[in-house]
Scaffold this motif. Sequence first.
Motif, PDB file in Angstrom:
ATOM      1  N   ARG A  48       8.941  27.598  -4.380  1.00 22.83           N
ATOM      2  CA  ARG A  48       8.952  27.336  -2.780  1.00 22.83           C
ATOM      3  C   ARG A  48       9.225  28.375  -1.809  1.00 22.83           C
ATOM      4  NH1 ARG A  48       9.878  24.352  -7.044  1.00 22.83           N
ATOM      5  NH2 ARG A  48       9.234  22.359  -7.197  1.00 22.83           N
ATOM      6  N   GLU A  49       9.053  29.496  -2.404  1.00 22.08           N
ATOM      7  CA  GLU A  49       9.520  30.659  -1.441  1.00 22.08           C
ATOM      8  C   GLU A  49      10.947  30.639  -0.660  1.00 22.08           C
ATOM      9  OE1 GLU A  49       6.216  31.153   1.064  1.00 22.08           O
ATOM     10  OE2 GLU A  49       4.982  31.706  -0.681  1.00 22.08           O
ATOM     11  N   TRP A  50      11.891  30.291  -1.466  1.00 22.46           N
ATOM     12  CA  TRP A  50      13.167  29.984  -1.009  1.00 22.46           C
ATOM     13  C   TRP A  50      14.021  31.492  -1.319  1.00 22.46           C
ATOM     14  CZ3 TRP A  50      14.666  24.859  -3.433  1.00 22.46           C
ATOM     15  CH2 TRP A  50      13.816  23.729  -2.371  1.00 22.46           C
ATOM     16  N   GLU A  51      13.596  32.420  -2.062  1.00 28.10           N
ATOM     17  CA  GLU A  51      14.506  33.435  -2.272  1.00 28.10           C
ATOM     18  C   GLU A  51      14.923  33.987  -1.070  1.00 28.10           C
ATOM     19  OE1 GLU A  51      11.008  33.587  -3.546  1.00 28.10           O
ATOM     20  OE2 GLU A  51      11.058  34.251  -5.218  1.00 28.10           O
ATOM     21  N   PRO A  52      14.245  34.442  -0.174  1.00 22.85           N
ATOM     22  CA  PRO A  52      15.123  34.957   1.055  1.00 22.85           C
ATOM     23  C   PRO A  52      16.289  34.224   1.727  1.00 22.85           C
ATOM     24  CG  PRO A  52      12.600  34.941   1.654  1.00 22.85           C
ATOM     25  CD  PRO A  52      13.082  34.159   0.411  1.00 22.85           C
ATOM     26  N   TYR A  53      16.346  32.930   1.247  1.00 20.61           N
ATOM     27  CA  TYR A  53      17.555  32.312   1.874  1.00 20.61           C
ATOM     28  C   TYR A  53      18.614  32.156   0.815  1.00 20.61           C
ATOM     29  CZ  TYR A  53      13.639  30.823   4.651  1.00 20.61           C
ATOM     30  OH  TYR A  53      12.516  30.731   5.546  1.00 20.61           O
ATOM     31  N   HIS A  54      18.228  32.859  -0.664  1.00 23.15           N
ATOM     32  CA  HIS A  54      19.211  32.509  -1.631  1.00 23.15           C
ATOM     33  C   HIS A  54      19.951  33.820  -1.754  1.00 23.15           C
ATOM     34  CE1 HIS A  54      17.591  28.946  -3.945  1.00 23.15           C
ATOM     35  NE2 HIS A  54      17.790  28.567  -2.685  1.00 23.15           N
ATOM     36  N   THR A  55      20.599  34.191  -0.590  1.00 21.01           N
ATOM     37  CA  THR A  55      21.416  35.411  -0.617  1.00 21.01           C
ATOM     38  C   THR A  55      23.134  34.988  -0.995  1.00 21.01           C
ATOM     39  OG1 THR A  55      22.306  34.647   1.656  1.00 21.01           O
ATOM     40  CG2 THR A  55      20.472  36.163   1.620  1.00 21.01           C
ATOM     41  N   PRO A  56      23.684  35.793  -1.429  1.00 21.29           N
ATOM     42  CA  PRO A  56      25.123  35.466  -1.963  1.00 21.29           C
ATOM     43  C   PRO A  56      25.789  34.574  -1.056  1.00 21.29           C
ATOM     44  CG  PRO A  56      24.607  37.724  -2.413  1.00 21.29           C
ATOM     45  CD  PRO A  56      23.442  37.309  -1.692  1.00 21.29           C
ATOM     46  N   LYS A  57      25.743  34.959   0.227  1.00 11.10           N
ATOM     47  CA  LYS A  57      26.507  34.306   1.535  1.00 11.10           C
ATOM     48  C   LYS A  57      26.161  32.997   1.439  1.00 11.10           C
ATOM     49  CE  LYS A  57      25.676  34.026   5.903  1.00 11.10           C
ATOM     50  NZ  LYS A  57      25.298  32.426   6.112  1.00 11.10           N
ATOM     51  N   ASN A  58      24.731  32.648   1.574  1.00 10.72           N
ATOM     52  CA  ASN A  58      24.248  31.296   1.655  1.00 10.72           C
ATOM     53  C   ASN A  58      24.520  30.426   0.360  1.00 10.72           C
ATOM     54  OD1 ASN A  58      23.259  31.861   4.227  1.00 10.72           O
ATOM     55  ND2 ASN A  58      21.036  32.062   3.599  1.00 10.72           N
ATOM     56  N   LEU A  59      24.399  31.088  -0.745  1.00 12.43           N
ATOM     57  CA  LEU A  59      24.662  30.306  -2.211  1.00 12.43           C
ATOM     58  C   LEU A  59      25.927  29.770  -2.060  1.00 12.43           C
ATOM     59  CD1 LEU A  59      22.148  32.457  -4.334  1.00 12.43           C
ATOM     60  CD2 LEU A  59      21.982  29.825  -3.757  1.00 12.43           C
ATOM     61  N   ALA A  60      26.925  30.673  -1.683  1.00 20.59           N
ATOM     62  CA  ALA A  60      28.456  30.390  -1.857  1.00 20.59           C
ATOM     63  C   ALA A  60      28.659  29.341  -0.783  1.00 20.59           C
ATOM     64  CB  ALA A  60      29.329  31.722  -1.327  1.00 20.59           C
ATOM     65  N   ALA A  61      28.123  29.317   0.357  1.00 22.54           N
ATOM     66  CA  ALA A  61      28.331  28.098   1.333  1.00 22.54           C
ATOM     67  C   ALA A  61      27.440  27.001   0.697  1.00 22.54           C
ATOM     68  CB  ALA A  61      27.368  28.638   2.523  1.00 22.54           C
ATOM     69  N   ALA A  62      26.459  26.950   0.198  1.00 19.64           N
ATOM     70  CA  ALA A  62      25.851  25.877  -0.409  1.00 19.64           C
ATOM     71  C   ALA A  62      26.668  25.280  -1.569  1.00 19.64           C
ATOM     72  CB  ALA A  62      24.504  26.226  -0.836  1.00 19.64           C
ATOM     73  N   LEU A  63      27.350  26.195  -2.454  1.00 17.38           N
ATOM     74  CA  LEU A  63      28.266  25.916  -3.419  1.00 17.38           C
ATOM     75  C   LEU A  63      29.657  25.130  -2.585  1.00 17.38           C
ATOM     76  CD1 LEU A  63      29.223  25.851  -6.390  1.00 17.38           C
ATOM     77  CD2 LEU A  63      29.899  28.077  -5.646  1.00 17.38           C
ATOM     78  N   VAL A 106      26.717  21.358  -7.750  1.00 15.90           N
ATOM     79  CA  VAL A 106      27.650  22.383  -7.623  1.00 15.90           C
ATOM     80  C   VAL A 106      27.145  23.434  -8.788  1.00 15.90           C
ATOM     81  CG1 VAL A 106      30.069  22.865  -8.564  1.00 15.90           C
ATOM     82  CG2 VAL A 106      29.426  21.189  -7.018  1.00 15.90           C
ATOM     83  N   LEU A 107      27.125  22.759 -10.061  1.00 18.98           N
ATOM     84  CA  LEU A 107      26.501  23.844 -11.116  1.00 18.98           C
ATOM     85  C   LEU A 107      25.460  24.724 -10.979  1.00 18.98           C
ATOM     86  CD1 LEU A 107      27.191  25.110 -13.973  1.00 18.98           C
ATOM     87  CD2 LEU A 107      26.080  23.203 -14.835  1.00 18.98           C
ATOM     88  N   ALA A 108      24.179  24.120 -10.329  1.00 12.81           N
ATOM     89  CA  ALA A 108      22.949  24.689  -9.912  1.00 12.81           C
ATOM     90  C   ALA A 108      23.566  25.669  -8.968  1.00 12.81           C
ATOM     91  CB  ALA A 108      21.917  23.843  -9.373  1.00 12.81           C
ATOM     92  N   TYR A 109      24.006  25.432  -7.784  1.00 11.00           N
ATOM     93  CA  TYR A 109      24.499  26.623  -7.028  1.00 11.00           C
ATOM     94  C   TYR A 109      25.294  27.591  -7.446  1.00 11.00           C
ATOM     95  CZ  TYR A 109      21.863  24.554  -2.916  1.00 11.00           C
ATOM     96  OH  TYR A 109      21.121  24.087  -2.086  1.00 11.00           O
ATOM     97  N   LEU A 110      26.209  27.388  -8.373  1.00 17.28           N
ATOM     98  CA  LEU A 110      27.026  28.357  -9.058  1.00 17.28           C
ATOM     99  C   LEU A 110      26.016  29.308  -9.943  1.00 17.28           C
ATOM    100  CD1 LEU A 110      29.637  29.471  -9.688  1.00 17.28           C
ATOM    101  CD2 LEU A 110      30.098  28.214 -11.547  1.00 17.28           C
ATOM    102  N   LEU A 111      25.258  28.674 -10.962  1.00 18.39           N
ATOM    103  CA  LEU A 111      24.417  29.514 -11.480  1.00 18.39           C
ATOM    104  C   LEU A 111      23.359  30.146 -10.853  1.00 18.39           C
ATOM    105  CD1 LEU A 111      23.414  26.910 -14.121  1.00 18.39           C
ATOM    106  CD2 LEU A 111      25.055  28.963 -14.455  1.00 18.39           C
ATOM    107  N   GLN A 112      22.833  29.767  -9.702  1.00 18.99           N
ATOM    108  CA  GLN A 112      22.207  30.860  -9.013  1.00 18.99           C
ATOM    109  C   GLN A 112      22.840  31.808  -8.244  1.00 18.99           C
ATOM    110  OE1 GLN A 112      18.735  28.169  -6.572  1.00 18.99           O
ATOM    111  NE2 GLN A 112      20.559  26.689  -7.032  1.00 18.99           N
ATOM    112  N   PHE A 113      24.192  31.599  -7.902  1.00 22.44           N
ATOM    113  CA  PHE A 113      25.091  32.399  -7.206  1.00 22.44           C
ATOM    114  C   PHE A 113      25.105  33.523  -8.204  1.00 22.44           C
ATOM    115  CE2 PHE A 113      29.343  33.966  -6.538  1.00 22.44           C
ATOM    116  CZ  PHE A 113      29.304  34.453  -5.270  1.00 22.44           C
ATOM    117  N   CYS A 114      25.514  33.364  -9.289  1.00 25.11           N
ATOM    118  CA  CYS A 114      25.849  34.223 -10.446  1.00 25.11           C
ATOM    119  C   CYS A 114      24.618  34.885 -10.633  1.00 25.11           C
ATOM    120  CB  CYS A 114      26.424  33.669 -11.880  1.00 25.11           C
ATOM    121  SG  CYS A 114      28.061  32.892 -11.502  1.00 25.11           S
TER     122      CYS A 114
END
Length: 114
Positions: free
Chosen positions: A20-35, A74-82
């Motif tokens: 889905r070309e979402w990688e540019p948005y999956h920064t540590p900050k954004n993933l922590a916020a989403a979590l 929650v788990l999905a965002y945590l795993l992506q963050f990690c």
Amino acid sequence: MTELDVAELQRRLAAFAAAREWEPYHTPKNLAAALSVEASELLEIFQWLTPEESARVMTDPESAHRVRDEVADVLAYLLQFCGVLGVDPLAALAAKVERNEVRFPPKRPVDHDD
């Protein structure tokens, strides 16, 4: 996938985001916020429940479904963050449990022979 495999789930999540070309948005900050947002949505389910009502939340099919969905988010965002930061979540948890066992010794000896 018959058994849960953290690494495989992380690969699937990464592939899902890549498709889905979402990688540019999956920064540590954004993933922590989403979590944090998803954890808050889980909390929202319990916000005004009494302790007794909260203990029975899984007996209602609608609320049980909502809880499972939010736990998954929650788990999905945590795993992506990690994954983005290269953190092994199970190793991090094991290390934290070991530190907590030292920091917070039991009030009485624990029998591990049970």
